[in-house]
Design a protein around this motif. Structure first.
Motif, PDB file in Angstrom:
ATOM      1  N   ARG A  73       0.715  -1.235   0.001  1.00 46.35           N
ATOM      2  CA  ARG A  73       0.095   0.028  -0.051  1.00 46.35           C
ATOM      3  C   ARG A  73       0.890   1.188  -0.184  1.00 46.35           C
ATOM      4  O   ARG A  73       2.026   1.304   0.569  1.00 46.35           O
ATOM      5  CB  ARG A  73      -0.920   0.022   1.313  1.00 46.35           C
ATOM      6  CG  ARG A  73      -2.100  -1.039   1.286  1.00 46.35           C
ATOM      7  CD  ARG A  73      -3.105  -0.875  -0.051  1.00 46.35           C
ATOM      8  NE  ARG A  73      -3.556   0.504  -0.212  1.00 46.35           N
ATOM      9  CZ  ARG A  73      -4.761   0.820   0.303  1.00 46.35           C
ATOM     10  NH1 ARG A  73      -5.587  -0.214   1.126  1.00 46.35           N
ATOM     11  NH2 ARG A  73      -5.182   2.138   0.236  1.00 46.35           N
ATOM     12  N   GLY A  74       0.383   2.247  -0.794  1.00 43.06           N
ATOM     13  CA  GLY A  74       1.367   3.472  -0.905  1.00 43.06           C
ATOM     14  C   GLY A  74       1.937   3.551  -2.192  1.00 43.06           C
ATOM     15  O   GLY A  74       2.317   4.602  -2.800  1.00 43.06           O
ATOM     16  N   ASN A  75       2.163   2.304  -2.947  1.00 39.59           N
ATOM     17  CA  ASN A  75       2.700   2.366  -4.127  1.00 39.59           C
ATOM     18  C   ASN A  75       1.996   2.914  -5.167  1.00 39.59           C
ATOM     19  O   ASN A  75       0.599   2.538  -5.111  1.00 39.59           O
ATOM     20  CB  ASN A  75       2.891   0.845  -4.653  1.00 39.59           C
ATOM     21  CG  ASN A  75       3.587   0.703  -5.967  1.00 39.59           C
ATOM     22  OD1 ASN A  75       2.913   0.783  -7.019  1.00 39.59           O
ATOM     23  ND2 ASN A  75       4.896   0.509  -6.175  1.00 39.59           N
ATOM     24  N   PRO A  76       2.236   4.019  -5.860  1.00 36.91           N
ATOM     25  CA  PRO A  76       1.264   4.760  -6.826  1.00 36.91           C
ATOM     26  C   PRO A  76       0.206   3.745  -7.789  1.00 36.91           C
ATOM     27  O   PRO A  76      -0.929   4.060  -8.098  1.00 36.91           O
ATOM     28  CB  PRO A  76       1.823   5.620  -7.704  1.00 36.91           C
ATOM     29  CG  PRO A  76       3.380   4.890  -7.672  1.00 36.91           C
ATOM     30  CD  PRO A  76       3.413   4.464  -6.027  1.00 36.91           C
ATOM     31  N   GLU A  77       0.901   2.718  -8.097  1.00 38.20           N
ATOM     32  CA  GLU A  77       0.083   1.968  -9.271  1.00 38.20           C
ATOM     33  C   GLU A  77      -0.711   0.768  -8.629  1.00 38.20           C
ATOM     34  O   GLU A  77      -1.985   0.567  -8.832  1.00 38.20           O
ATOM     35  CB  GLU A  77       1.125   0.941 -10.012  1.00 38.20           C
ATOM     36  CG  GLU A  77       0.590   0.616 -11.464  1.00 38.20           C
ATOM     37  CD  GLU A  77       1.626   0.314 -12.235  1.00 38.20           C
ATOM     38  OE1 GLU A  77       1.173  -0.444 -13.195  1.00 38.20           O
ATOM     39  OE2 GLU A  77       2.635   0.842 -12.282  1.00 38.20           O
ATOM     40  N   PHE A 168      -2.026  -8.369   0.595  1.00 40.46           N
ATOM     41  CA  PHE A 168      -3.463  -8.663   0.927  1.00 40.46           C
ATOM     42  C   PHE A 168      -3.609 -10.129   1.318  1.00 40.46           C
ATOM     43  O   PHE A 168      -4.432 -10.694   1.618  1.00 40.46           O
ATOM     44  CB  PHE A 168      -4.354  -8.482  -0.183  1.00 40.46           C
ATOM     45  CG  PHE A 168      -3.946  -8.773  -1.159  1.00 40.46           C
ATOM     46  CD1 PHE A 168      -4.463 -10.012  -1.835  1.00 40.46           C
ATOM     47  CD2 PHE A 168      -3.514  -8.066  -2.448  1.00 40.46           C
ATOM     48  CE1 PHE A 168      -4.141 -10.485  -3.140  1.00 40.46           C
ATOM     49  CE2 PHE A 168      -2.858  -8.579  -3.529  1.00 40.46           C
ATOM     50  CZ  PHE A 168      -3.548  -9.800  -4.025  1.00 40.46           C
ATOM     51  N   ASP A 169      -2.497 -10.802   1.331  1.00 42.08           N
ATOM     52  CA  ASP A 169      -2.425 -12.370   1.735  1.00 42.08           C
ATOM     53  C   ASP A 169      -1.026 -12.723   2.296  1.00 42.08           C
ATOM     54  O   ASP A 169      -0.021 -12.741   1.518  1.00 42.08           O
ATOM     55  CB  ASP A 169      -2.618 -12.934   0.220  1.00 42.08           C
ATOM     56  CG  ASP A 169      -2.771 -14.616   0.666  1.00 42.08           C
ATOM     57  OD1 ASP A 169      -2.403 -14.902   1.798  1.00 42.08           O
ATOM     58  OD2 ASP A 169      -2.985 -15.390  -0.308  1.00 42.08           O
ATOM     59  N   LYS A 170      -0.907 -12.589   3.658  1.00 40.42           N
ATOM     60  CA  LYS A 170       0.122 -12.892   4.304  1.00 40.42           C
ATOM     61  C   LYS A 170       0.835 -14.378   4.878  1.00 40.42           C
ATOM     62  O   LYS A 170       1.778 -14.558   5.222  1.00 40.42           O
ATOM     63  CB  LYS A 170       0.229 -11.999   5.614  1.00 40.42           C
ATOM     64  CG  LYS A 170      -0.175 -10.475   5.403  1.00 40.42           C
ATOM     65  CD  LYS A 170       0.646 -10.070   4.308  1.00 40.42           C
ATOM     66  CE  LYS A 170       1.950  -9.674   4.623  1.00 40.42           C
ATOM     67  NZ  LYS A 170       2.704  -8.635   3.590  1.00 40.42           N
TER      68      LYS A 170
END
Length: 459
Positions: A73-77, A168-170
């Motif tokens: 999360r935070g990656n622009p794409e 989203f899947d750890k």
């Protein structure tokens, strides 16, 4: 279908892109760092690569986005995918749903040696005419490609990584694969960025064990306490031990000290068979890798003698003791080793096979675990088999290599400038020396730079 892959130049995601392209999909992808051998593989397959991450890369709108575990999360794409409501999955999930159904899956797991063992297994199946599919975290030189679908219904070999799946899947990647045959080659602490301790990794390996059916097979290295603890958590599948122990049903006995020749002994009930491997690789750890591959291939019907003979034609995967070139008798070797255990094993194998000249180790502590400094106390001893060690301190390594160099049993020097490192190696190297470069990244193209500089100085 148009698949767009985020983190496409990672070894797993790039291999997945090749499988999707082979299935007939239109494939594109983005990554921050694009470098060979993965970038050249993808370009040769007609896959469009985009440097960096941007919302603009999502036009035209893809049908599905496959997101690699290096993205967060935070990656622009990533943010653009979520904001646009684009359908997305992880790489392991896509593989499990779109490639593996109906296949006999052979999964290769372990802290070290997965790429080599998976390559060996695929080659043994190929040499027996089974035309396997595979996805390997490197480029096996017997195939010159890191992934392929193989013949319909043929076995599928997958390098089974314990690293997590996606933001989203750890869960570990390998819980998606549902193998019938699983190799557990070794297990020790690694990936300190996501696992707090070895027990947490053991729990993930047990999750893998839980997915192997009762009709399947677990091929488990002997003398590995962590793997015994994994099995003690519960096991519902027949287990075959592999290694050097006299009571292991699959074992090897060295006939040359450098492990370039060894005997494989397989005992099943009252029946015992053996055959000799005489090959180009060295090191006890590679003999163990070969033994595991032979056991897995045998479970698919490959005759032991035929398998051992095929190993004489096996070529190491790229970046696994790969000789990148030689100038004036000075050899430059590329190796992926980045964990102290792997560094020590690589150097021990090369030392046993080096009759003349010196072994000069060049090490970039680049992995996430290394950057955290979790295993730095073990680095000094890892270079004991080298004659000298050249340490590169990459940007982002927040701890100093100086104490490691001081504690090491061989002379060592630290560099934070690549040109200075290359110049020092060129000034020191002489005929019959072997320079082994160890990193899990591109290392600024040091191999090409070093060979070019050696050519100027000694060519």
């Amino acid at each position: 279908m148009h698949l767009h892959i985020l983190g496409i130049c990672g070894t797993f995601m790039g291999s997945l892109a090749l499988l999707a392209r082979e299935q007939g999909h239109h494939v594109s992808g983005s990554d921050a760092n694009v470098y060979p051998p993965m970038s050249t593989q993808l370009e040769a397959a007609g896959i469009a690569l985009m440097e960096g991450f941007s919302a603009d890369h999502l036009a035209p709108r893809p049908d599905l986005v496959v997101i690699g575990n290096a993205l967060s999360r935070g990656n622009p794409e990533v943010e653009a995918v979520l904001d646009a409501g684009l359908p997305y999955v992880s790489g392991p999930q896509w593989l499990a749903e779109r490639v593996l159904p109906g296949r006999r899956v052979l999964a290769v797991a372990g802290t070290h040696g997965k790429t080599t063992t998976a390559s060996l297994t695929a080659w043994l199946l190929e040499s027996a005419g089974l035309s396997p599919g595979f996805l390997i975290g490197g480029v096996p030189r017997n195939f010159d490609i890191s992934a392929r679908l193989g013949a319909p219904g043929a076995p599928f070999v997958v390098e089974a990584d314990e690293y997590d799946t996606a933001f989203f899947d750890k869960r570990s990647k390998f819980v998606h694969y549902r193998p019938e045959i699983a190799i557990l080659g070794n297990l020790e602490f690694d990936h300190a960025d996501i696992f707090p301790d070895l027990a947490a990794i053991e729990r993930q390996f047990h999750h893998l064990v839980r997915t192997v059916p009762g009709k399947g097979r677990l091929l488990v290295a002997d003398k590995e306490p962590a793997l015994e603890r994994v099995l003690a958590q519960g096991c519902w599948t027949p287990v075959s031990r592999i290694g050097e122990a006299a009571d292991s049903p699959w074992r090897f006995v060295l006939e040359r000290e450098d492990a370039s020749r060894f005997r494989v002994i397989h005992r099943e009930g009252e029946v015992e068979e053996d055959a000799v491997v005489d090959w180009a690789l060295t090191g006890d750890y590679n003999a163990r890798n070969a033994l595991a591959a032979l056991a897995a291939a045998h479970a698919c019907g490959v005759d032991l003698a035929r398998g051992c003979a095929a190993l004489a034609r096996f070529e190491t995967p790229r970046r696994r003791q790969e000789v990148r070139g030689e100038v004036a008798g000075i050899q430059v070797i590329d190796d992926f080793a980045h964990h102290p255990t792997a560094i020590a094993a690589t150097l021990a194998g090369l030392r046993a096979a080096t009759a003349r000249g010196r072994l000069l180790a060049v090490i970039e502590p680049r992995s996430n675990t290394m950057r955290l400094g979790t295993l730095r106390d073990r680095l000094a001893e890892s270079v004991a088999c080298a004659d000298a060690a050249y340490w590169y301190q990459p940007a982002g390594l927040d701890w100093s290599l100086a104490p490691v160099i001081e504690a090491a049993p061989v002379p060592g020097w630290k560099y934070d400038d690549l040109e200075a490192l290359v110049a020092a190696l060129v000034a020191e190297a002489r005929p019959h020396d072997r320079i082994v470069v160890m990193s899990n990244g591109g290392f600024g193209g040091i191999h090409e730079r070093l060979l070019a500089a050696l050519e100027v100085a000694h060519g």
